[in-house]
Design a protein around this motif. Structure first.
Motif, PDB file in Angstrom:
ATOM      1  N   LEU A   5      43.110  96.623  72.749  1.00 40.06           N
ATOM      2  CA  LEU A   5      43.081  97.010  74.156  1.00 40.06           C
ATOM      3  C   LEU A   5      43.319  95.796  75.036  1.00 40.06           C
ATOM      4  N   GLN A   6      43.699  96.036  76.286  1.00 38.53           N
ATOM      5  CA  GLN A   6      43.834  94.974  77.272  1.00 38.53           C
ATOM      6  C   GLN A   6      42.460  94.660  77.866  1.00 38.53           C
ATOM      7  N   MET A   7      42.123  93.401  77.921  1.00 33.52           N
ATOM      8  CA  MET A   7      40.880  92.956  78.546  1.00 33.52           C
ATOM      9  C   MET A   7      41.255  92.225  79.831  1.00 33.52           C
ATOM     10  N   PHE A   8      40.558  92.555  80.916  1.00 30.69           N
ATOM     11  CA  PHE A   8      40.826  91.880  82.181  1.00 30.69           C
ATOM     12  C   PHE A   8      39.529  91.751  82.973  1.00 30.69           C
ATOM     13  N   TYR A   9      39.539  90.856  83.957  1.00 34.18           N
ATOM     14  CA  TYR A   9      38.351  90.600  84.770  1.00 34.18           C
ATOM     15  C   TYR A   9      38.301  91.561  85.943  1.00 34.18           C
ATOM     16  N   ASP A  10      37.180  92.239  86.109  1.00 33.30           N
ATOM     17  CA  ASP A  10      36.966  93.158  87.226  1.00 33.30           C
ATOM     18  C   ASP A  10      36.102  92.442  88.259  1.00 33.30           C
ATOM     19  N   LYS A  11      36.690  92.100  89.397  1.00 26.24           N
ATOM     20  CA  LYS A  11      35.970  91.341  90.432  1.00 26.24           C
ATOM     21  C   LYS A  11      34.812  92.130  91.025  1.00 26.24           C
ATOM     22  N   TRP A  16      34.131  91.104  82.505  1.00 20.65           N
ATOM     23  CA  TRP A  16      35.344  91.485  81.791  1.00 20.65           C
ATOM     24  C   TRP A  16      35.217  92.921  81.316  1.00 20.65           C
ATOM     25  N   VAL A  17      36.321  93.648  81.365  1.00 21.55           N
ATOM     26  CA  VAL A  17      36.352  95.037  80.915  1.00 21.55           C
ATOM     27  C   VAL A  17      37.569  95.237  80.018  1.00 21.55           C
ATOM     28  N   VAL A  18      37.493  96.246  79.167  1.00 23.55           N
ATOM     29  CA  VAL A  18      38.656  96.657  78.384  1.00 23.55           C
ATOM     30  C   VAL A  18      39.078  98.026  78.872  1.00 23.55           C
ATOM     31  N   GLU A  19      40.371  98.263  78.818  1.00 21.26           N
ATOM     32  CA  GLU A  19      40.944  99.489  79.355  1.00 21.26           C
ATOM     33  C   GLU A  19      41.584 100.285  78.231  1.00 21.26           C
ATOM     34  N   GLY A  20      41.044 101.477  77.979  1.00 18.99           N
ATOM     35  CA  GLY A  20      41.631 102.393  77.011  1.00 18.99           C
ATOM     36  C   GLY A  20      42.522 103.381  77.729  1.00 18.99           C
ATOM     37  N   LYS A  21      42.922 104.447  77.045  1.00 18.86           N
ATOM     38  CA  LYS A  21      43.789 105.456  77.661  1.00 18.86           C
ATOM     39  C   LYS A  21      43.111 106.128  78.847  1.00 18.86           C
ATOM     40  N   GLY A  49      28.899  81.254  81.309  1.00 18.85           N
ATOM     41  CA  GLY A  49      28.301  79.979  81.678  1.00 18.85           C
ATOM     42  C   GLY A  49      27.780  80.053  83.105  1.00 18.85           C
ATOM     43  N   ARG A  50      27.527  78.929  83.698  1.00 16.58           N
ATOM     44  CA  ARG A  50      27.030  78.917  85.078  1.00 16.58           C
ATOM     45  C   ARG A  50      28.025  79.512  86.056  1.00 16.58           C
ATOM     46  N   THR A  51      29.303  79.238  85.825  1.00 12.80           N
ATOM     47  CA  THR A  51      30.313  79.696  86.790  1.00 12.80           C
ATOM     48  C   THR A  51      31.477  80.452  86.172  1.00 12.80           C
ATOM     49  N   SER A  52      31.560  80.512  84.854  1.00 15.32           N
ATOM     50  CA  SER A  52      32.731  81.166  84.258  1.00 15.32           C
ATOM     51  C   SER A  52      32.416  81.760  82.882  1.00 15.32           C
ATOM     52  N   TRP A  53      33.284  82.692  82.491  1.00 20.56           N
ATOM     53  CA  TRP A  53      33.178  83.345  81.189  1.00 20.56           C
ATOM     54  C   TRP A  53      33.992  82.572  80.166  1.00 20.56           C
ATOM     55  N   TYR A  54      33.565  82.621  78.924  1.00 18.52           N
ATOM     56  CA  TYR A  54      34.298  81.967  77.847  1.00 18.52           C
ATOM     57  C   TYR A  54      34.020  82.681  76.528  1.00 18.52           C
ATOM     58  N   ILE A  55      34.819  82.329  75.524  1.00 15.67           N
ATOM     59  CA  ILE A  55      34.675  82.870  74.176  1.00 15.67           C
ATOM     60  C   ILE A  55      34.289  81.728  73.250  1.00 15.67           C
ATOM     61  N   ILE A  56      33.295  81.959  72.411  1.00 16.09           N
ATOM     62  CA  ILE A  56      32.917  80.993  71.380  1.00 16.09           C
ATOM     63  C   ILE A  56      33.487  81.498  70.054  1.00 16.09           C
ATOM     64  N   SER A  57      34.326  80.694  69.423  1.00 13.09           N
ATOM     65  CA  SER A  57      34.879  81.015  68.108  1.00 13.09           C
ATOM     66  C   SER A  57      34.609  79.817  67.213  1.00 13.09           C
ATOM     67  N   PHE A  62      36.536  78.712  74.331  1.00 14.43           N
ATOM     68  CA  PHE A  62      37.797  78.970  75.023  1.00 14.43           C
ATOM     69  C   PHE A  62      37.483  79.576  76.383  1.00 14.43           C
ATOM     70  N   GLY A  63      37.870  78.894  77.456  1.00 11.99           N
ATOM     71  CA  GLY A  63      37.652  79.406  78.796  1.00 11.99           C
ATOM     72  C   GLY A  63      38.583  80.570  79.091  1.00 11.99           C
ATOM     73  N   LEU A  64      38.082  81.568  79.787  1.00 16.31           N
ATOM     74  CA  LEU A  64      38.882  82.729  80.173  1.00 16.31           C
ATOM     75  C   LEU A  64      39.324  82.588  81.622  1.00 16.31           C
ATOM     76  N   LEU A  65      40.573  82.885  81.885  1.00 19.75           N
ATOM     77  CA  LEU A  65      41.118  82.814  83.238  1.00 19.75           C
ATOM     78  C   LEU A  65      41.045  84.192  83.862  1.00 19.75           C
ATOM     79  N   GLU A  66      40.402  84.302  85.008  1.00 18.24           N
ATOM     80  CA  GLU A  66      40.156  85.597  85.637  1.00 18.24           C
ATOM     81  C   GLU A  66      41.421  86.315  86.091  1.00 18.24           C
ATOM     82  N   ASN A  67      42.519  85.613  86.245  1.00 17.75           N
ATOM     83  CA  ASN A  67      43.762  86.250  86.687  1.00 17.75           C
ATOM     84  C   ASN A  67      44.677  86.611  85.514  1.00 17.75           C
TER      85      ASN A  67
END
Length: 76
Positions: A5-11, A16-21, A49-57, A62-67
């Motif tokens: 699925l596509q994951m994107f940031y919902d302001k 972060w959300v994923v979008e199904g059909k 984190g304090r100001t941003s979302w990230y993924i730990i692998s 890995f920092g996630l970019l909201e756009n």
């Protein structure tokens, strides 16, 4: 079963959300997702984190970019 699925940031939700059909699903800290980057798939844990979302692998964050949108697999 995991679906790609596509994951994107919902302001409005500030998360972060994923979008199904016909459905959307808000992701929460600690959720495990599979990230698909070109031909590579990484398993990671979503964190805030304090100001941003990230993924730990493994030992890497890995920092996630909201756009940006990301292709992920999640169990819904």
């Amino acid at each position: 079963m995991a679906r790609r699925l596509q994951m994107f940031y919902d302001k409005e939700l500030s998360r972060w959300v994923v979008e199904g059909k016909n459905e959307w699903y808000s992701l929460h800290c600690g959720e495990i997702v599979q990230f698909h980057i070109e031909r590579t798939t990484l398993s990671g844990r979503l964190e805030l984190g304090r100001t941003s979302w990230y993924i730990i692998s493994g030992d890497v964050a890995f920092g996630l970019l909201e756009n940006r949108r990301y292709l992920v697999s999640v169990d819904l």
